[in-house]
Design an enzyme around this catalytic site. Structure first.
Site, PDB file in Angstrom:
ATOM      1  N   ASN A 199       0.834  -1.214   0.000  1.00 14.41           N
ATOM      2  CA  ASN A 199       0.000   0.000   0.000  1.00 14.41           C
ATOM      3  C   ASN A 199       0.866   1.261   0.000  1.00 14.41           C
ATOM      4  OD1 ASN A 199      -3.038  -0.429   0.051  1.00 14.41           O
ATOM      5  ND2 ASN A 199      -2.335  -1.975   1.504  1.00 14.41           N
TER       6      ASN A 199
ATOM      7  N   ARG B  58       0.217  -2.499  14.946  1.00 11.18           N
ATOM      8  CA  ARG B  58       0.047  -2.197  16.372  1.00 11.18           C
ATOM      9  C   ARG B  58      -1.223  -1.387  16.587  1.00 11.18           C
ATOM     10  NH1 ARG B  58       4.167  -2.343  20.143  1.00 11.18           N
ATOM     11  NH2 ARG B  58       3.166  -0.665  21.312  1.00 11.18           N
ATOM     12  N   LEU B  59      -1.897  -1.705  17.668  1.00  7.50           N
ATOM     13  CA  LEU B  59      -3.049  -0.888  18.047  1.00  7.50           C
ATOM     14  C   LEU B  59      -2.519   0.345  18.771  1.00  7.50           C
ATOM     15  CD1 LEU B  59      -6.055  -1.393  17.696  1.00  7.50           C
ATOM     16  CD2 LEU B  59      -6.116  -2.289  20.020  1.00  7.50           C
TER      17      LEU B  59
ATOM     18  N   HIS C  88      -8.357  -1.145   5.649  1.00  8.78           N
ATOM     19  CA  HIS C  88      -8.699  -2.452   6.225  1.00  8.78           C
ATOM     20  C   HIS C  88      -9.294  -3.351   5.138  1.00  8.78           C
ATOM     21  CE1 HIS C  88      -9.732  -5.306   9.347  1.00  8.78           C
ATOM     22  NE2 HIS C  88     -10.878  -5.472   8.717  1.00  8.78           N
TER      23      HIS C  88
HETATM   24  C1  GRF Z   1      -3.376  -4.790   3.786  1.00 12.89           C
HETATM   25  O1  GRF Z   1      -4.195  -5.868   3.443  1.00 12.89           O
HETATM   26  C2  GRF Z   1      -4.137  -3.781   4.616  1.00 12.89           C
HETATM   27  O2  GRF Z   1      -5.479  -3.713   4.283  1.00 12.89           O
HETATM   28  C3  GRF Z   1      -3.984  -4.348   6.009  1.00 12.89           C
HETATM   29  O3  GRF Z   1      -2.682  -4.856   6.056  1.00 12.89           O
HETATM   30  C4  GRF Z   1      -2.257  -5.214   4.742  1.00 12.89           C
HETATM   31  C5  GRF Z   1      -0.979  -4.475   4.469  1.00 12.89           C
HETATM   32  O4  GRF Z   1      -0.374  -4.879   3.267  1.00 12.89           O
HETATM   33  N1  GRF Z   1      -4.249  -3.328   6.999  1.00 12.89           N
HETATM   34  P1  GRF Z   1       0.874  -4.057   2.700  1.00 12.89           P
HETATM   35  O5  GRF Z   1       1.945  -4.083   3.805  1.00 12.89           O
HETATM   36  O6  GRF Z   1       0.421  -2.665   2.388  1.00 12.89           O
HETATM   37  O7  GRF Z   1       1.320  -4.808   1.497  1.00 12.89           O
END
Ligand code: GRF
Length: 199
Positions: free
Chosen positions: A13, A90-91, A108
């Protein structure tokens, strides 16, 4: 718009954000990438682009509160417009969250409020839903409970595993997150209570 991105792992991401910036689809600058995991591939991806990185590792702190304080100070000193949680595992505690109201954005891999928490894609497959997807939301003090900014639906195939569904959802995550960040940067997102309006 200046961003700080928090990531614990693979960083796909983060990569999507960097690529959107390079393409000119996202008018933003990543001021720093911070990880709790020194091995995170996200750190290498950032460093490869000349983006500043920092590791804030849990083992160096006595308590969750101390950790959150150190992280908050680091981020305050940078003063970003938004903090992006891109696979940050981490929360973050209420003390942290309160300092950045409606300034922290998370991605998410489910259609919240369905399947919050870990392994959302596995939860979706095991539940047997026919449609899942991804959600970008503001972070509040709960786990994946903050106001929803945008969602994309993804079909679940009958023979999907958690992994195959995760791959299909991830493709949408990579489009949705940069698009939402651009809307935030353009000042087109307003929050009233739980409801988010995009103008
Ligand atoms: C993704 O599926 C995101 O939705 C979730 O953790 C994953 C992270 O993937 N919160 P990346 O590290 O961005 O490849």
């Amino acid at each position: 718009m200046r961003l700080v991105v928090l990531a614990s792992g693979r960083g796909s991401n983060l990569q999507a954000i960097m690529d959107a910036i390079d393409r000119g689809d996202l008018n933003a600058e990543i001021a720093m990438v911070i990880s709790d995991n020194p091995e995170a591939k996200a750190l290498a991806r950032a460093a490869g682009r000349g983006i500043a990185t920092e590791v804030v590792a849990a083992k160096n702190f006595q308590s969750r509160q101390e950790y959150d304080r150190a992280l908050a100070k680091l981020i305050r000193d940078i003063g970003p417009d938004y903090i992006v949680l891109a696979g940050f595992m981490r929360l973050l505690g209420p003390e942290f969250i309160k300092q950045f109201p409606n300034r922290i954005v998370n991605i998410h891999p489910s259609l919240l409020p369905a399947f919050p928490g870990l392994e959302a894609q596995r939860q979706a497959v095991e539940y047997g839903v026919k449609i899942s997807g991804c959600t970008v939301h503001f972070v509040d003090e709960g786990m994946d409970t903050g106001p929803v900014i945008a969602q994309r639906a993804v079909p679940v195939a009958e023979d999907d595993t958690a992994e195959t569904l995760a791959q299909r959802i991830l493709k949408e995550e990579h489009k949705l997150l940069p698009a939402v960040l651009q809307l935030l940067g353009e000042g087109r997102v307003t929050v009233t209570g739980r409801r988010v309006k995009i103008t």
